[in-house]
Design an enzyme around this catalytic site. Structure first.
Site, PDB file in Angstrom:
ATOM      1  N   ASN A 211      -0.756  -7.204  -5.128  1.00 11.38           N
ATOM      2  CA  ASN A 211      -2.179  -7.096  -4.793  1.00 11.38           C
ATOM      3  C   ASN A 211      -2.419  -7.881  -3.500  1.00 11.38           C
ATOM      4  O   ASN A 211      -2.362  -9.117  -3.498  1.00 11.38           O
ATOM      5  CB  ASN A 211      -2.993  -7.670  -5.960  1.00 11.38           C
ATOM      6  CG  ASN A 211      -4.479  -7.722  -5.655  1.00 11.38           C
ATOM      7  OD1 ASN A 211      -4.925  -7.326  -4.571  1.00 11.38           O
ATOM      8  ND2 ASN A 211      -5.252  -8.226  -6.604  1.00 11.38           N
TER       9      ASN A 211
ATOM     10  N   ASP B 206       2.360  -1.873  -4.389  1.00 16.71           N
ATOM     11  CA  ASP B 206       0.961  -1.424  -4.421  1.00 16.71           C
ATOM     12  C   ASP B 206       0.274  -2.094  -5.597  1.00 16.71           C
ATOM     13  O   ASP B 206       0.939  -2.668  -6.467  1.00 16.71           O
ATOM     14  CB  ASP B 206       0.855   0.105  -4.497  1.00 16.71           C
ATOM     15  CG  ASP B 206      -0.403   0.611  -3.792  1.00 16.71           C
ATOM     16  OD1 ASP B 206      -1.491   0.040  -4.026  1.00 16.71           O
ATOM     17  OD2 ASP B 206      -0.308   1.558  -3.003  1.00 16.71           O
ATOM     18  N   ILE B 207      -1.042  -1.955  -5.648  1.00 17.21           N
ATOM     19  CA  ILE B 207      -1.822  -2.674  -6.664  1.00 17.21           C
ATOM     20  C   ILE B 207      -1.701  -2.041  -8.055  1.00 17.21           C
ATOM     21  O   ILE B 207      -1.917  -2.693  -9.069  1.00 17.21           O
ATOM     22  CB  ILE B 207      -3.296  -2.805  -6.220  1.00 17.21           C
ATOM     23  CG1 ILE B 207      -4.057  -3.784  -7.104  1.00 17.21           C
ATOM     24  CG2 ILE B 207      -3.979  -1.462  -6.159  1.00 17.21           C
ATOM     25  CD1 ILE B 207      -5.414  -4.158  -6.568  1.00 17.21           C
TER      26      ILE B 207
ATOM     27  N   TYR C 267     -15.487   0.234   7.402  1.00 16.23           N
ATOM     28  CA  TYR C 267     -14.071   0.481   7.703  1.00 16.23           C
ATOM     29  C   TYR C 267     -13.823   0.273   9.194  1.00 16.23           C
ATOM     30  O   TYR C 267     -12.873  -0.411   9.586  1.00 16.23           O
ATOM     31  CB  TYR C 267     -13.754   1.915   7.285  1.00 16.23           C
ATOM     32  CG  TYR C 267     -12.379   2.409   7.662  1.00 16.23           C
ATOM     33  CD1 TYR C 267     -11.235   1.843   7.113  1.00 16.23           C
ATOM     34  CD2 TYR C 267     -12.227   3.479   8.550  1.00 16.23           C
ATOM     35  CE1 TYR C 267      -9.971   2.333   7.449  1.00 16.23           C
ATOM     36  CE2 TYR C 267     -10.975   3.967   8.882  1.00 16.23           C
ATOM     37  CZ  TYR C 267      -9.847   3.391   8.330  1.00 16.23           C
ATOM     38  OH  TYR C 267      -8.606   3.868   8.662  1.00 16.23           O
TER      39      TYR C 267
ATOM     40  N   GLY D  15       0.844  -1.196   0.000  1.00 22.65           N
ATOM     41  CA  GLY D  15       0.000   0.000   0.000  1.00 22.65           C
ATOM     42  C   GLY D  15       0.878   1.244   0.000  1.00 22.65           C
ATOM     43  O   GLY D  15       0.528   2.270   0.586  1.00 22.65           O
TER      44      GLY D  15
ATOM     45  N   GLY E  14      -0.221   5.056  -1.024  1.00 26.17           N
ATOM     46  CA  GLY E  14      -1.250   5.783  -0.277  1.00 26.17           C
ATOM     47  C   GLY E  14      -0.686   6.939   0.533  1.00 26.17           C
ATOM     48  O   GLY E  14       0.513   7.237   0.484  1.00 26.17           O
ATOM     49  N   GLN E  15      -1.588   7.567   1.295  1.00 28.66           N
ATOM     50  CA  GLN E  15      -1.219   8.773   2.050  1.00 28.66           C
ATOM     51  C   GLN E  15      -0.077   8.488   3.033  1.00 28.66           C
ATOM     52  O   GLN E  15       0.887   9.245   3.129  1.00 28.66           O
ATOM     53  CB  GLN E  15      -2.441   9.301   2.821  1.00 28.66           C
ATOM     54  CG  GLN E  15      -2.200  10.627   3.509  1.00 28.66           C
ATOM     55  CD  GLN E  15      -3.283  10.986   4.528  1.00 28.66           C
ATOM     56  OE1 GLN E  15      -4.076  10.143   4.939  1.00 28.66           O
ATOM     57  NE2 GLN E  15      -3.320  12.247   4.926  1.00 28.66           N
TER      58      GLN E  15
ATOM     59  N   LYS F  85     -11.539  -2.661  10.866  1.00 30.52           N
ATOM     60  CA  LYS F  85     -10.353  -2.345  11.678  1.00 30.52           C
ATOM     61  C   LYS F  85     -10.456  -3.014  13.056  1.00 30.52           C
ATOM     62  O   LYS F  85      -9.462  -3.512  13.578  1.00 30.52           O
ATOM     63  CB  LYS F  85     -10.178  -0.827  11.822  1.00 30.52           C
ATOM     64  CG  LYS F  85      -9.670  -0.151  10.537  1.00 30.52           C
ATOM     65  CD  LYS F  85      -8.250  -0.572  10.228  1.00 30.52           C
ATOM     66  CE  LYS F  85      -7.734  -0.023   8.912  1.00 30.52           C
ATOM     67  NZ  LYS F  85      -6.427  -0.578   8.524  1.00 30.52           N
TER      68      LYS F  85
HETATM   69  C1  AKB Z   1     -10.674   8.123   7.749  1.00 28.29           C
HETATM   70  O1  AKB Z   1     -11.135   9.271   7.880  1.00 28.29           O
HETATM   71  O2  AKB Z   1     -11.324   7.165   7.305  1.00 28.29           O
HETATM   72  C2  AKB Z   1      -9.250   7.884   8.194  1.00 28.29           C
HETATM   73  C3  AKB Z   1      -9.180   7.420   9.608  1.00 28.29           C
HETATM   74  C4  AKB Z   1      -9.459   8.341  10.711  1.00 28.29           C
HETATM   75  O3  AKB Z   1      -8.884   6.276   9.831  1.00 28.29           O
HETATM   76  N1  AKB Z   1      -8.494   9.090   8.027  1.00 28.29           N
END
Ligand code: AKB
Length: 316
Positions: A53, A35-36, A143, A9, A12-13, A147
């Site tokens: 991937n 990264d993919i 998300y 990854g 990414g940021q 997590k």
């Molecule tokens: C998001 O906003 O989804 C992320 C986080 C806080 O994990 N920046």
């Protein structure tokens, strides 16, 4: 021992910044950025790059087998806002990417794995102010619960298989070198670009939505500090609460106005990201990180705004 570090990854940021920092510490020849897709023109990795991937076990296996990494950073993820548009895809990437990496780390005897968690693991019934490490957690975004499940897997792999996996619950991350990718806290990066370009910005979160945030330099330092802490000092094997600062869009705008007096912030109504933000903490208690490995953030709001505007201006 020479480290060989695989960053999954990497485009990414966080990945963009982490590859740069790891190159500075370990030498670019010892880092593999994966990264993919190929990195866009805006990203110039200093380390060798490979297409990997994470949802495809064979692809990740090839990388482990070719490089025998001593450390792996798995950063590939679909964040909160995009996750709500593509829930099944978010679950697949966020979960299966992690399981593939944990299994291969055991098989190939990888010494340490880093995987990021998030403040999104908390939910509407979690205490919202100074949210503690241990409390009710009922995340309602895909998300967030991917997590939370991931944290449980990390602790399970540590307990059952002795895998040295480490994790942080990142707040919203704000940096000038890379762009955020589909989160609820993204406004706090876009606002700086728009303030400099157009002296105005429309926030998708309301004026008084307070969220935990952190400058990217602090986040990268926290990550490296955690990874360099002797294993016997770590008491948390799910993911550490990690605090930087907290602010609202209105407070951020007021600080930006000190540098750009004509800056105007307006607010969009009924953005779906508001509902996600409403279920997240306003501030975080990171006592365990401070006690176990001496965590201390450097950036306050004034320093963060000065740093962001200063660097974005000189790199335009
Ligand atoms: C998001 O906003 O989804 C992320 C986080 C806080 O994990 N920046």
């Amino acid at each position: 021992m020479t480290e060989k570090i695989l960053v999954l990854g990497a485009n990414g940021q966080i990945g963009t910044e982490l590859v740069r920092t790891l190159c500075g510490i370990y030498g670019c020849d010892n880092i593999i950025a994966g990264d993919i897709t190929e990195p866009p023109d805006t990203i110039k990795h200093t380390a060798p790059f490979e297409i990997i991937n994470v949802t495809d076990e064979a692809s990740v296996r090839r990388a482990f087998s070719n490089h025998k990494p001593t450390q792996v950073y798995l950063l590939a993820a679909i964040l909160s806002a995009v996750g709500e548009q593509k829930p099944k895809m978010a679950w697949d990437l966020n979960m299966n990417g992690l399981i593939h990496t944990l299994d291969l780390a055991i098989e190939f005897k990888t010494a340490k794995v880093f995987w990021p968690s998030s403040i999104a693991v908390f939910g509407p019934h979690s205490p919202r102010v100074d949210t503690p490490q241990f409390c009710v957690m009922d995340p309602n975004s895909v998300y967030g619960f991917s997590k939370l499940a991931g944290e449980r897997w990390c602790e399970y792999y540590f307990d059952k298989y002795g895998l040295d996996v480490r994790s942080l619950r990142y707040p919203g991350l704000i940096g000038w070198r890379s762009s955020p990718g589909g989160g609820t806290t993204d406004y706090a990066v876009h606002i700086f670009h728009e303030a400099l370009k157009n002296s105005r910005y429309e926030s998708f979160l309301s004026a008084d939505t307070e969220l935990p945030m952190m400058h990217m330099d602090d986040a990268i330092r926290a990550t490296i500090e955690l990874m360099n802490t002797p294993a016997n000092r770590l008491s948390i094997r799910s993911a550490y609460n990690l605090a930087g600062l907290s602010f609202t869009p209105a407070q951020l705008a007021a600080e930006i106005k000190k540098h750009i007096p004509q800056f105007e912030l307006t607010y969009a109504k009924n953005d779906p990201r508001q509902l996600i933000a409403n279920s997240w903490p306003r501030s975080i208690d990171d006592t365990y990180a401070r006690q176990d490995w001496g965590w201390k953030p450097e950036f306050d709001l004034k320093g963060l705004v000065e740093n962001m505007l200063g660097n974005l201006k000189s790199n335009r």
